[in-house]
Design an enzyme around this catalytic site. Structure first.
Site, PDB file in Angstrom:
ATOM      1  CG  ASP A 123       4.972  -0.685   2.930  1.00  4.17           C
ATOM      2  OD1 ASP A 123       3.796  -0.486   3.277  1.00  4.17           O
ATOM      3  OD2 ASP A 123       5.487  -1.818   2.834  1.00  4.17           O
ATOM      4  CG  HIS A 124       0.123   4.608   4.376  1.00  3.85           C
ATOM      5  ND1 HIS A 124       0.290   4.928   5.708  1.00  3.85           N
ATOM      6  CD2 HIS A 124      -0.613   5.611   3.849  1.00  3.85           C
ATOM      7  CE1 HIS A 124      -0.335   6.058   5.972  1.00  3.85           C
ATOM      8  NE2 HIS A 124      -0.888   6.504   4.855  1.00  3.85           N
ATOM      9  NE  ARG A 125       2.761  -3.294   3.778  1.00  9.30           N
ATOM     10  CZ  ARG A 125       3.269  -4.345   3.141  1.00  9.30           C
ATOM     11  NH1 ARG A 125       2.722  -5.542   3.310  1.00  9.30           N
ATOM     12  NH2 ARG A 125       4.292  -4.215   2.331  1.00  9.30           N
ATOM     13  CB  VAL A 126       6.901   0.775   6.955  1.00 10.86           C
ATOM     14  CG1 VAL A 126       8.176   1.075   7.700  1.00 10.86           C
ATOM     15  CG2 VAL A 126       6.802  -0.716   6.654  1.00 10.86           C
ATOM     16  N   PRO A 173       0.861  -1.186   0.000  1.00 11.82           N
ATOM     17  CG  PRO A 173       0.017  -1.015   2.163  1.00 11.82           C
ATOM     18  CD  PRO A 173       0.922  -1.845   1.313  1.00 11.82           C
TER      19      PRO A 173
END
Ligand code: CAO
Length: 431
Positions: free
Chosen positions: A403-406, A228
């Site tokens: 990376d939007h998870r990070v 994402p």
């Protein structure tokens, strides 16, 4: 003393004079049939040569870097049976391990492909180089036992080799991930790719993709679908930096020193920003974030055969001139297709510079398993209001995909602001 059997390089198709890049055995080791003995590297593909006889290694007849062709002796083993003898006596069906090869994307667009060569004893056609999993027969057997799809397992061994613990980690992850997502399936339920007879509409030419394009295509598709990602844009005022670069390059014309490039400054400034924002030099690994204490920076290089990503190792310990020299040399090797797999591995962060070509912004795709990538376009003179008047300032467009998870948007923007400040006043890099 029982008889010594010499194991030779099997039929490797059209390849000859292929360098040995790994040796897995030493005198005294016991090898089983199909154990990997050495890895050969050809045209950025790697190939394992399996044992065609079992026994105790008495002599290793090659050394790292030796160039070999079909029929070159590799080792002498004592005892045990050769594959030839086994197949003659047992006449057993071929072990599934010898056939079980599936396509797997490499972890970087241009990471070496890895395949296991068939034993000479099998009357198989010579190896055709394609993207295959790189795992020993015992690891393949282990994966089959657990029902693990090797094409989905992330390798951690040398040259993209899948190790037993990689299979274990994949299985553990699969067991814990499924109930949490509650999703009925992880595959994308997409329509098949449209099949069109273009020749119905006019003349066409069919041009096969290059090997690099095929590998990078698989990687890009996976990274695009799985990450994402969000791209954050920023502009850096590089008026002073560019003036300095031009001045040093003029001086260097006389001394013969390497030419300073904007890319080298970008690598150095990125390292400084990564030191301040370590999350951007990390990789997501299940529920953990792996924070890297080293600063290896990849840079996208455009080549006639497609995109490759050489890596400047330990960029924090190198001067800008040294980085400029090294990027120039690696880019040259990339264009000539002579990069070694190790030259394209280990990056923690990547820069994709289209600055020599143009553009105002773009959305680079993250090079998994990295957390971010910096895209750069051509600098242009822009009028900037200084409170009293517009001043012409050389402005460099930055496009950071994270990376939007990070990385959250606020952090990404802080990183961009920091990077822009470093480029605007390079003295800050030394602070
Ligand atoms: N703004 C303005 N000019 C720039 C610039 C920028 N941001 N970056 C480079 N230039 C100039 C250089 O100064 C050079 O001019 P001079 O010869 O007059 O000094 C000229 O453009 C050529 O630079 P270059 O791009 O060939 O060299 P580089 O060291 O900047 O970059 C490399 C090397 C390997 C990054 C580059 O050759 C390359 O392959 N870029 C493409 C990367 C790519 O394809 N990315 C997309 C990936 S996603 O599809």
């Amino acid at each position: 003393m029982s008889q010594l059997t010499e194991i030779k390089v099997p039929d490797i198709g059209d390849f000859s004079d292929v360098p040995i890049i790994e040796i897995y055995i030493k005198p005294g080791d016991t090898v089983a049939l199909d154990d990997a003995l050495v890895t050969l590297e050809s045209d950025k593909a790697t190939m394992d040569v399996p044992a065609t006889a079992s026994g105790v290694v008495r002599e290793v007849l090659v050394k790292l870097g030796d160039r070999v062709s079909e029929g070159c002796p590799l080792i002498r083993v004592e005892g045990g049976l050769s594959a030839q003898k086994e197949s003659e006596t047992a006449k057993q069906p071929e072990s599934p391990a010898k056939q079980d090869t599936v396509a797997v994307p490499a972890s970087t667009p241009a990471q070496a492909e890895a395949v296991t060569l068939p034993s000479t004893a099998q009357k198989e056609p010579p190896l055709s180089l394609g993207g295959k999993v790189h795992a020993s027969p015992s690891v393949r057997a282990y994966a089959r036992e657990l029902g693990a799809d090797l094409s989905k397992v992330t390798p951690s061994g040398p040259n993209g080799r899948i190790l037993r613990e990689d299979v274990t980690a994949w299985v553990k992850n699969a067991l814990t991930a499924t109930p949490r997502t509650g999703a009925p399936g992880s595959g994308l339920d997409l329509l098949p790719w449209p099949k069109v007879d273009f020749s119905k509409f006019g003349d066409i030419e069919v041009r096969p993709l290059s090997r690099i394009q095929k590998i990078s295509g698989q990687n890009l598709a996976r990274n695009w679908v799985m990450i994402p990602a969000v791209t954050y844009h920023e502009e850096a005022d590089i008026t002073e930096l560019e003036a300095f670069r031009i001045q040093v390059n003029k001086e260097n014309e006389k001394t013969g020193n390497a030419k300073l490039t904007m890319l080298a400054f970008l690598i150095k400034a990125s390292v400084c920003a990564l030191q301040q924002f370590p999350t951007f030099n990390s990789s997501l690994d299940g529920d953990n974030l792996i924070l890297k204490k080293y600063f290896h920076i990849g840079f996208a290089a455009d080549t006639p055969n497609g995109l490759v990503v050489p890596v400047i190792k330990n960029a924090d310990r190198k001067g800008i001139l040294e980085i400029a020299q090294e990027t120039g040399e690696l880019a040259r090797q990339a264009r000539e297709g002579t990069l070694k797999p190790g030259d394209m591995q280990g990056a923690g962060f990547t820069i994709s510079s289209l600055g020599g070509i143009g553009g105002t912004s773009f959305s680079p795709i993250i090079n998994a398993p990295e957390a971010a990538i910096l895209g750069v376009n051509k600098s242009t003179l822009k009028p900037v209001w200084d409170g009293k008047a517009f001043q012409p300032r050389l402005t460099l467009p930055l496009s950071l995909t994270a990376d939007h998870r990070v990385v959250d948007g606020a952090l990404a923007t802080r990183f961009n602001v920091c990077l822009a400040q470093l480029l605007a006043d390079f003295r800050r890099v030394t602070l």
